[in-house]
Design a protein around this motif. Structure first.
Motif, PDB file in Angstrom:
ATOM      1  N   TRP A  66       0.849  -1.195   0.000  1.00 46.91           N
ATOM      2  CA  TRP A  66       0.000   0.000   0.000  1.00 46.91           C
ATOM      3  C   TRP A  66       0.876   1.233   0.000  1.00 46.91           C
ATOM      4  CZ3 TRP A  66      -2.459   2.132   5.065  1.00 46.91           C
ATOM      5  CH2 TRP A  66      -3.366   3.165   4.778  1.00 46.91           C
ATOM      6  N   TYR A  67       0.701   2.109  -0.996  1.00 43.78           N
ATOM      7  CA  TYR A  67       1.353   3.406  -1.026  1.00 43.78           C
ATOM      8  C   TYR A  67       0.339   4.452  -0.581  1.00 43.78           C
ATOM      9  CZ  TYR A  67       5.258   1.572  -3.910  1.00 43.78           C
ATOM     10  OH  TYR A  67       6.337   0.889  -4.393  1.00 43.78           O
ATOM     11  N   THR A  68       0.750   5.324   0.352  1.00 40.55           N
ATOM     12  CA  THR A  68      -0.207   6.280   0.897  1.00 40.55           C
ATOM     13  C   THR A  68       0.477   7.539   1.396  1.00 40.55           C
ATOM     14  OG1 THR A  68      -1.998   6.568   2.516  1.00 40.55           O
ATOM     15  CG2 THR A  68      -0.096   5.283   3.210  1.00 40.55           C
ATOM     16  N   SER A  69      -0.306   8.602   1.533  1.00 39.46           N
ATOM     17  CA  SER A  69       0.184   9.842   2.135  1.00 39.46           C
ATOM     18  C   SER A  69      -0.355  10.021   3.556  1.00 39.46           C
ATOM     19  CB  SER A  69      -0.231  11.040   1.267  1.00 39.46           C
ATOM     20  OG  SER A  69      -1.640  11.087   1.120  1.00 39.46           O
ATOM     21  N   ILE A  70      -1.104   9.059   4.052  1.00 38.24           N
ATOM     22  CA  ILE A  70      -1.639   9.133   5.412  1.00 38.24           C
ATOM     23  C   ILE A  70      -0.485   9.097   6.414  1.00 38.24           C
ATOM     24  CG2 ILE A  70      -3.077   7.980   7.130  1.00 38.24           C
ATOM     25  CD1 ILE A  70      -4.834   6.971   4.941  1.00 38.24           C
ATOM     26  N   ALA A  71      -0.567   9.924   7.435  1.00 32.08           N
ATOM     27  CA  ALA A  71       0.492  10.010   8.441  1.00 32.08           C
ATOM     28  C   ALA A  71       0.729   8.645   9.092  1.00 32.08           C
ATOM     29  CB  ALA A  71       0.122  11.038   9.498  1.00 32.08           C
ATOM     30  N   PRO A  72       1.990   8.308   9.396  1.00 29.65           N
ATOM     31  CA  PRO A  72       2.327   6.986   9.953  1.00 29.65           C
ATOM     32  C   PRO A  72       1.516   6.574  11.182  1.00 29.65           C
ATOM     33  CG  PRO A  72       4.323   8.101   9.256  1.00 29.65           C
ATOM     34  CD  PRO A  72       3.203   9.106   9.107  1.00 29.65           C
ATOM     35  N   ILE A  79      -3.740  -0.298   9.405  1.00 30.69           N
ATOM     36  CA  ILE A  79      -3.083  -1.570   9.098  1.00 30.69           C
ATOM     37  C   ILE A  79      -3.345  -2.591  10.192  1.00 30.69           C
ATOM     38  CG2 ILE A  79      -0.828  -2.680   8.858  1.00 30.69           C
ATOM     39  CD1 ILE A  79       0.102  -0.091   7.441  1.00 30.69           C
ATOM     40  N   LYS A  80      -3.245  -2.176  11.442  1.00 26.24           N
ATOM     41  CA  LYS A  80      -3.449  -3.112  12.551  1.00 26.24           C
ATOM     42  C   LYS A  80      -4.843  -3.721  12.506  1.00 26.24           C
ATOM     43  CE  LYS A  80      -3.021  -3.622  17.569  1.00 26.24           C
ATOM     44  NZ  LYS A  80      -4.210  -4.498  17.662  1.00 26.24           N
ATOM     45  N   ARG A  81      -5.840  -2.883  12.254  1.00 25.42           N
ATOM     46  CA  ARG A  81      -7.212  -3.410  12.238  1.00 25.42           C
ATOM     47  C   ARG A  81      -7.400  -4.394  11.086  1.00 25.42           C
ATOM     48  NH1 ARG A  81     -12.838  -0.292  13.551  1.00 25.42           N
ATOM     49  NH2 ARG A  81     -14.265  -1.909  12.803  1.00 25.42           N
ATOM     50  N   PHE A  82      -6.836  -4.057   9.919  1.00 28.65           N
ATOM     51  CA  PHE A  82      -6.968  -4.948   8.771  1.00 28.65           C
ATOM     52  C   PHE A  82      -6.228  -6.264   9.020  1.00 28.65           C
ATOM     53  CE2 PHE A  82      -5.444  -6.575   4.666  1.00 28.65           C
ATOM     54  CZ  PHE A  82      -6.640  -6.685   3.971  1.00 28.65           C
ATOM     55  N   GLU A  83      -4.999  -6.189   9.504  1.00 28.63           N
ATOM     56  CA  GLU A  83      -4.210  -7.402   9.744  1.00 28.63           C
ATOM     57  C   GLU A  83      -4.829  -8.258  10.834  1.00 28.63           C
ATOM     58  OE1 GLU A  83       0.277  -5.990   8.378  1.00 28.63           O
ATOM     59  OE2 GLU A  83      -0.249  -5.972  10.511  1.00 28.63           O
ATOM     60  N   ASP A  84      -5.361  -7.622  11.879  1.00 24.33           N
ATOM     61  CA  ASP A  84      -6.014  -8.382  12.952  1.00 24.33           C
ATOM     62  C   ASP A  84      -7.279  -9.074  12.448  1.00 24.33           C
ATOM     63  OD1 ASP A  84      -4.057  -7.558  14.686  1.00 24.33           O
ATOM     64  OD2 ASP A  84      -5.299  -6.082  15.738  1.00 24.33           O
ATOM     65  N   THR A  85      -7.960  -8.432  11.497  1.00 25.45           N
ATOM     66  CA  THR A  85      -9.214  -8.990  10.978  1.00 25.45           C
ATOM     67  C   THR A  85      -8.970 -10.135  10.016  1.00 25.45           C
ATOM     68  OG1 THR A  85     -10.315  -6.841  11.193  1.00 25.45           O
ATOM     69  CG2 THR A  85     -11.355  -8.460   9.741  1.00 25.45           C
ATOM     70  N   TYR A  86      -7.988  -9.970   9.106  1.00 26.78           N
ATOM     71  CA  TYR A  86      -7.826 -10.932   8.018  1.00 26.78           C
ATOM     72  C   TYR A  86      -6.519 -11.724   8.044  1.00 26.78           C
ATOM     73  CZ  TYR A  86     -11.794  -8.415   6.050  1.00 26.78           C
ATOM     74  OH  TYR A  86     -13.027  -7.852   5.858  1.00 26.78           O
ATOM     75  N   GLY A  87      -5.583 -11.327   8.876  1.00 28.82           N
ATOM     76  CA  GLY A  87      -4.310 -12.046   8.932  1.00 28.82           C
ATOM     77  C   GLY A  87      -3.472 -11.873   7.676  1.00 28.82           C
ATOM     78  N   PHE A 298      -8.531  -5.099   0.722  1.00 26.55           N
ATOM     79  CA  PHE A 298      -8.129  -3.899   1.455  1.00 26.55           C
ATOM     80  C   PHE A 298      -8.937  -2.692   0.985  1.00 26.55           C
ATOM     81  CE2 PHE A 298      -5.036  -0.396   2.364  1.00 26.55           C
ATOM     82  CZ  PHE A 298      -5.025  -0.538   3.741  1.00 26.55           C
ATOM     83  N   TYR A 299      -9.189  -2.618  -0.307  1.00 20.92           N
ATOM     84  CA  TYR A 299     -10.012  -1.551  -0.893  1.00 20.92           C
ATOM     85  C   TYR A 299     -11.412  -1.562  -0.267  1.00 20.92           C
ATOM     86  CZ  TYR A 299     -12.400   0.932  -4.784  1.00 20.92           C
ATOM     87  OH  TYR A 299     -13.144   1.788  -5.555  1.00 20.92           O
ATOM     88  N   GLU A 300     -12.042  -2.741  -0.215  1.00 21.28           N
ATOM     89  CA  GLU A 300     -13.377  -2.859   0.385  1.00 21.28           C
ATOM     90  C   GLU A 300     -13.339  -2.509   1.868  1.00 21.28           C
ATOM     91  OE1 GLU A 300     -16.107  -3.275  -1.203  1.00 21.28           O
ATOM     92  OE2 GLU A 300     -15.190  -3.656  -3.163  1.00 21.28           O
ATOM     93  N   PHE A 301     -12.288  -2.954   2.537  1.00 21.81           N
ATOM     94  CA  PHE A 301     -12.127  -2.657   3.961  1.00 21.81           C
ATOM     95  C   PHE A 301     -12.056  -1.150   4.196  1.00 21.81           C
ATOM     96  CE2 PHE A 301      -8.986  -1.440   7.184  1.00 21.81           C
ATOM     97  CZ  PHE A 301      -9.544  -1.978   8.337  1.00 21.81           C
ATOM     98  N   MET A 302     -11.288  -0.438   3.359  1.00 21.61           N
ATOM     99  CA  MET A 302     -11.113   1.001   3.546  1.00 21.61           C
ATOM    100  C   MET A 302     -12.405   1.777   3.329  1.00 21.61           C
ATOM    101  SD  MET A 302      -8.203   1.858   4.698  1.00 21.61           S
ATOM    102  CE  MET A 302      -8.259   3.617   4.342  1.00 21.61           C
ATOM    103  N   LEU A 303     -13.292   1.257   2.502  1.00 24.00           N
ATOM    104  CA  LEU A 303     -14.558   1.950   2.245  1.00 24.00           C
ATOM    105  C   LEU A 303     -15.639   1.595   3.260  1.00 24.00           C
ATOM    106  CD1 LEU A 303     -14.816   1.771  -1.658  1.00 24.00           C
ATOM    107  CD2 LEU A 303     -13.787   3.548  -0.224  1.00 24.00           C
ATOM    108  N   LYS A 304     -15.370   0.601   4.110  1.00 27.72           N
ATOM    109  CA  LYS A 304     -16.356   0.187   5.120  1.00 27.72           C
ATOM    110  C   LYS A 304     -15.753   0.273   6.523  1.00 27.72           C
ATOM    111  CE  LYS A 304     -18.896  -2.863   1.968  1.00 27.72           C
ATOM    112  NZ  LYS A 304     -19.330  -4.247   1.684  1.00 27.72           N
ATOM    113  N   ASP A 305     -15.159  -0.815   7.007  1.00 30.77           N
ATOM    114  CA  ASP A 305     -14.625  -0.841   8.373  1.00 30.77           C
ATOM    115  C   ASP A 305     -13.536   0.198   8.585  1.00 30.77           C
ATOM    116  OD1 ASP A 305     -16.350  -2.915   8.746  1.00 30.77           O
ATOM    117  OD2 ASP A 305     -14.831  -4.491   8.742  1.00 30.77           O
ATOM    118  N   GLY A 306     -12.736   0.437   7.560  1.00 27.66           N
ATOM    119  CA  GLY A 306     -11.678   1.428   7.684  1.00 27.66           C
ATOM    120  C   GLY A 306     -12.208   2.829   7.930  1.00 27.66           C
ATOM    121  N   GLN A 307     -13.464   3.090   7.568  1.00 29.21           N
ATOM    122  CA  GLN A 307     -14.064   4.393   7.788  1.00 29.21           C
ATOM    123  C   GLN A 307     -14.249   4.684   9.280  1.00 29.21           C
ATOM    124  OE1 GLN A 307     -14.999   6.787   5.169  1.00 29.21           O
ATOM    125  NE2 GLN A 307     -13.383   5.427   4.437  1.00 29.21           N
ATOM    126  N   GLU A 308     -14.425   3.627  10.056  1.00 26.39           N
ATOM    127  CA  GLU A 308     -14.500   3.807  11.506  1.00 26.39           C
ATOM    128  C   GLU A 308     -13.156   4.260  12.057  1.00 26.39           C
ATOM    129  OE1 GLU A 308     -15.920   0.149  13.108  1.00 26.39           O
ATOM    130  OE2 GLU A 308     -17.873   0.268  12.096  1.00 26.39           O
TER     131      GLU A 308
END
Length: 357
Positions: A66-72, A79-87, A298-308
């Motif tokens: 993932w390339y991004t400009s979001i602050a670290p 990333i933690k939420r995605f990795e914890d959810t899907y491994g 990851f794309y689907e995650f960012m538009l749903k759970d990642g919004q939280e």
């Protein structure tokens, strides 16, 4: 191997880099040539069976880049939420929006496709779309996004909204003395008290347009000449200078930073004046993604759970089902095509009106 030259579509976006230092209804994954775009698993209806097959295929790939400009600190929470959810492991490369764009183009020119999915500002993402690097997507999440979040070509979708607000030091300025419009800042009482971020040329255009375009530019030119504007580079720096009292009132601070500083006990608060500009960053999947299923998940995650997660770090979620820190505010978005096509001219005008003495 011959390198592909940058096209005219990218010149406005990359010029800043040079001066300062991007659910399709896709069938099951087909066989593909080594140099051909890869596609994610999934089907047209986006139902639970499709998601299950996508998750299984993504876990088989095991990772994504993932390339991004979001602050670290913020990207780390995502990333933690995605990795914890899907491994599934996420490798992130982070830099400023223009630097991310430049890296993607450099790699594409050399046909070294390292990025699977990116998230940068929408004008830069549109530049990548014009270069035909992005995959068309039809996500079931689109119906839950803020109007205007998805362009007609469906090659990116807004995943993060950052509002630009005014911030003031509460020890130096009383709430009842705050301006009610940008014209109020022409009052001599604001002389030497105003600060502005040094790169927001699109912000100037949006605000000036509300005051008649050229008349609005004249207003800011007059403001600069009469009351001066302390020009600082970096929205976070400007917010910190407000809380420190060095800049009593800043015109263009990211709302999440003002909220965070206020929460920490700093003498800072924020407010809005019309028009309230909102920057947006978007997610896009690359045609040559090495991990297309993990990228799609990851794309689907960012538009749903990642919004939280976006809301938890005080950004404005693009998904209307997630509570926003800016309730009731009418936001003005920048058309990415207009921004991309006019960026050089806007930068020149910003420098002429705001930066030059």
């Amino acid at each position: 191997m011959k390198r592909r030259k940058l096209t005219k579509h990218l010149l406005p976006s990359l010029m800043l880099v040079a001066m300062a230092t991007i659910w399709t209804a896709l069938p099951a994954m087909p066989a593909f040539a080594a140099d051909a775009p890869q596609q994610a698993a999934g089907s047209k209806n986006g139902g639970s069976d499709d998601m299950e097959s996508l998750i299984a295929a993504a876990k088989k790939e095991g990772s994504l880049t993932w390339y991004t400009s979001i602050a670290p600190p913020d990207s780390a929470q995502i990333i933690k939420r995605f990795e914890d959810t899907y491994g599934i492991k996420v490798t992130v490369w982070r830099s400023g929006d223009d630097n991310v764009l430049q890296r993607i183009i450099t790699e594409a020119n050399g046909k070294t496709y390292k990025v699977d999915v990116a998230q940068i500002q929408t004008d830069n993402m549109e530049a990548l779309s014009r270069e035909k690097l992005l995959l068309q997507v039809n996500s079931p999440a689109f119906s839950d996004l803020v109007a205007g979040s998805v362009p007609k070509h469906h090659e990116w979708a807004v995943a993060q909204i950052t509002a630009v607000v005014l911030a003031y030091n509460t020890n130096l300025i009383k709430k009842e003395d705050l301006p009610h419009s940008y014209k109020d800042l022409l009052d001599p009482k604001w002389k030497g008290k105003l600060g502005i971020e040094a790169t927001d040329s699109s912000w100037l255009q949006i605000v000036a347009s509300r005051y008649g375009g050229e008349d609005g530019i004249k207003m800011f030119r007059q403001l600069k000449e009469k009351n001066d504007l302390s020009v600082r580079t970096g929205h976070s720096l400007l917010a910190n200078l407000v809380s420190a009292g060095e800049v009593p009132l800043a015109l263009n601070v990211y709302q999440y930073k003002a909220i965070q500083l206020k929460r920490s006990g700093a003498p800072i608060d924020w407010f809005t004046l019309e028009p309230t500009l909102a920057f947006s960053s978007a997610m896009g999947i690359f045609k040559h993604a090495a991990h297309p299923n993990a990228a799609r998940l990851f794309y689907e995650f960012m538009l749903k759970d990642g919004q939280e997660v976006m809301a938890s770090i005080d950004d404005v979620p693009s998904n209307i089902k997630v509570s926003s820190p800016l309730k009731g505010e009418k936001l003005s978005f920048i058309d990415p095509n207009v921004s991309l096509d006019n960026r050089t001219r806007w930068d020149d005008q910003f420098n002429d009106v705001i930066i030059k003495k």
